[in-house]
Design an enzyme around this catalytic site. Structure first.
Site, mmCIF file in Angstrom:
data_model
loop_
_atom_site.group_PDB
_atom_site.id
_atom_site.type_symbol
_atom_site.label_atom_id
_atom_site.label_comp_id
_atom_site.label_asym_id
_atom_site.label_seq_id
_atom_site.Cartn_x
_atom_site.Cartn_y
_atom_site.Cartn_z
ATOM 1 N N HIS A 219 -3.271 -3.900 3.875
ATOM 2 C CA HIS A 219 -3.519 -5.343 3.860
ATOM 3 C C HIS A 219 -2.519 -6.152 3.055
ATOM 4 O O HIS A 219 -2.655 -7.374 2.946
ATOM 5 C CB HIS A 219 -4.945 -5.641 3.380
ATOM 6 C CG HIS A 219 -5.123 -5.452 1.897
ATOM 7 N ND1 HIS A 219 -5.275 -4.225 1.326
ATOM 8 C CD2 HIS A 219 -5.168 -6.352 0.884
ATOM 9 C CE1 HIS A 219 -5.405 -4.356 0.021
ATOM 10 N NE2 HIS A 219 -5.331 -5.644 -0.286
HETATM 11 C C1 UD1 Z 1 -7.750 -9.836 -2.358
HETATM 12 C C2 UD1 Z 1 -7.020 -9.503 -3.648
HETATM 13 C C3 UD1 Z 1 -6.421 -8.111 -3.560
HETATM 14 C C4 UD1 Z 1 -7.426 -7.082 -3.144
HETATM 15 C C5 UD1 Z 1 -8.060 -7.527 -1.852
HETATM 16 C C6 UD1 Z 1 -9.075 -6.517 -1.407
HETATM 17 C C7 UD1 Z 1 -6.015 -11.475 -4.717
HETATM 18 C C8 UD1 Z 1 -4.745 -12.187 -5.002
HETATM 19 N N1 UD1 Z 1 -5.935 -10.423 -3.896
HETATM 20 O O1 UD1 Z 1 -6.755 -9.981 -1.354
HETATM 21 O O2 UD1 Z 1 -5.917 -7.757 -4.834
HETATM 22 O O3 UD1 Z 1 -6.799 -5.826 -2.964
HETATM 23 O O4 UD1 Z 1 -8.656 -8.806 -2.063
HETATM 24 O O5 UD1 Z 1 -9.803 -6.928 -0.330
HETATM 25 O O6 UD1 Z 1 -7.054 -11.873 -5.228
HETATM 26 N N2 UD1 Z 1 -11.320 -13.306 4.226
HETATM 27 C C9 UD1 Z 1 -12.400 -13.219 5.065
HETATM 28 N N3 UD1 Z 1 -13.592 -12.847 4.534
HETATM 29 C C10 UD1 Z 1 -13.759 -12.562 3.238
HETATM 30 C C11 UD1 Z 1 -12.643 -12.663 2.390
HETATM 31 C C12 UD1 Z 1 -11.429 -13.023 2.899
HETATM 32 O O7 UD1 Z 1 -12.294 -13.472 6.246
HETATM 33 O O8 UD1 Z 1 -14.876 -12.248 2.817
HETATM 34 C C13 UD1 Z 1 -10.010 -13.708 4.749
HETATM 35 C C14 UD1 Z 1 -9.493 -14.977 4.074
HETATM 36 O O9 UD1 Z 1 -9.915 -16.088 4.734
HETATM 37 C C15 UD1 Z 1 -7.997 -14.783 4.124
HETATM 38 C C16 UD1 Z 1 -7.820 -13.289 4.073
HETATM 39 O O10 UD1 Z 1 -9.076 -12.713 4.423
HETATM 40 O O11 UD1 Z 1 -7.482 -15.244 5.332
HETATM 41 C C17 UD1 Z 1 -7.356 -12.831 2.730
HETATM 42 O O12 UD1 Z 1 -8.344 -13.055 1.690
HETATM 43 P P1 UD1 Z 1 -7.923 -13.396 0.177
HETATM 44 O O13 UD1 Z 1 -9.129 -13.496 -0.673
HETATM 45 O O14 UD1 Z 1 -6.980 -14.523 0.196
HETATM 46 O O15 UD1 Z 1 -7.073 -12.183 -0.344
HETATM 47 P P2 UD1 Z 1 -7.094 -10.657 0.041
HETATM 48 O O16 UD1 Z 1 -5.931 -10.384 0.920
HETATM 49 O O17 UD1 Z 1 -8.446 -10.249 0.512
#
Ligand code: UD1
Length: 381
Positions: A219
């Protein structure tokens, strides 16, 4: 019987959790504080969920499986850019603290919620304890590294997972009295749940057998943010595993790119993000794991499962020097030689790093109690 004494309300600790990798780290700390309360401690805790992860599969499933109590507060920040999430969490956590202050803010790991809440608390002169402090990848292109650097710059009490982390902190001028080498709470959770791990529903459907498949998680922006790049990674993995199946639980960030990749290799089993017990069952019985996660490399190390990490750096070097992890970088061409070693039966066996023993939560709770009793109002660096 004499009149019951009203219990004294002891200091209140905020426990912050925002994203998936936080939940397994807070569970043992809450359990250990509760165990102390049973024995008469007056420590109190308040669980604050920032809402950074909000899907059931990224959040609620973990609370349920790991028996984490419902958060007292949910800041419901939701998705956004790095700055939007940071700002949203800061504004809402500050409102909470102004309304209802705590005596200590405990943050874990390196996600955006960790940094955002640490800043807010310390600016209100509430001391910050950081669990998993001091680890460094040296790679400033990862948001997690910025989160670590900022949080540790203003942390009052550093709870660490390794001697490397201790050394990093000392190098940064942190006094020994503020560094507590306690081990790894993520491993507390793994060891506490080993006997509860269970196969996912698709185990039989895909005729999976122990040692007969791989697990992959991916990811990081460097690996998954362009369809072209990710297509090349998937093709190289599918080829390197010599026809064996690869179970791939897809993170929401990755799902967006995967949709644009087009036809997928037939040996790739694409599934939803897995709950904790199912995911670690898959890992425990895999031939090896292919990942770009940090936490997963710690779990494979403790489970003794070979781990191929597609990153150029790691903030968890002991998974390589002591454990079963190898960093091969992000170039898909590096997969083939790694799998040659694996299929030849020449992968290193690894050992378990010091204090990754399942007792870290207890050590943290004991230290917090001592610090708060000593009147840990001191938030100075
Ligand atoms: C975050 C953490 C990362 C961790 C990862 C595990 C930071 C900077 N990064 O990254 O260290 O390894 O989580 O999962 O905090 N989204 C959903 N549903 C959710 C959560 C997120 O659809 O419940 C989508 C968001 O809209 C976004 C993407 O997933 O488009 C990324 O989510 P985000 O929280 O920005 O960071 P992660 O890549 O999950």
């Amino acid at each position: 019987m004499g009149a019951m004494m009203e219990p004294v309300a002891g200091p209140l600790i905020d426990i912050i959790a925002g994203a998936r990798p936080n939940f397994m780290k807070i569970a043992p700390i809450i359990r250990a504080i509760e165990a102390r309360r049973q024995r008469g401690s007056t420590l109190r805790w308040r669980l604050v969920h920032t809402g950074q992860h909000y899907d059931a599969r990224m959040s609620a499933d973990f609370f349920e499986q790991l028996h984490i109590p419902e958060p007292h507060v949910n800041l419901e920040v939701g998705s956004g850019t790095q700055a939007e999430q940071t700002a949203g969490i800061m504004v809402r956590y500050e409102q909470l603290l102004l309304r209802s202050p705590s005596q200590l803010c405990l943050v874990v790991g390196d996600v955006t919620s960790t940094m955002a809440c640490a800043i807010v608390a310390q600016k209100l002169c509430i001391p910050v304890a950081h669990v998993e402090a001091g680890i460094r990848s040296g790679d400033w292109s990862m948001p997690e590294e910025i989160n670590r650097l900022v949080a540790d710059a203003i942390t009052s009490y550093f709870f660490t997972t390794s001697e490397v982390a201790n050394a990093n902190l000392r190098k940064a001028g942190i006094a020994d009295e503020r560094i507590f080498f306690v081990g790894n709470t993520m491993i507390d959770t793994l060891l506490a749940n080993l006997s509860r791990l269970r196969p996912p529903a698709f185990w039989q459907q895909h005729a999976l057998v122990p040692g007969g498949y791989f697990v992959m998680t991916m990811h990081r922006p460097a690996n998954v943010d362009t369809a072209e790049g990710f297509r090349a990674v998937l093709a190289a993995i599918a080829a390197a595993v010599r026809g064996m199946k690869v179970v791939f639980p897809v993170h929401p960030r990755t799902a967006k790119t995967l949709a644009a990749v087009g036809a997928l290799p037939p040996n790739l089993i694409v599934v939803e993000p897995q709950p904790y017990l199912e995911f670690n069952y898959l890992v425990r019985h895999a031939k090896a794991v292919i990942t770009d996660s940090g936490g997963v490399t710690e779990e494979t190390t403790v489970l003794g499962i070979p781990c191929v990490t597609m990153r150029n750096s790691t903030e968890r070097p002991e998974t390589v020097t002591v454990g079963t992890n190898e960093l091969i970088g992000t170039d898909p061409a590096k997969l083939e030689p790694a799998f040659d070693t694996l299929f030849a039966g020449r992968w290193k066996k690894g050992a378990i790093p010091a204090l990754w023993d399942g007792r870290t939560g207890e050590r943290i709770a004991a230290e917090l109690e001592r610090l708060l009793k000593a009147g840990a109002g001191v938030s100075a660096g």
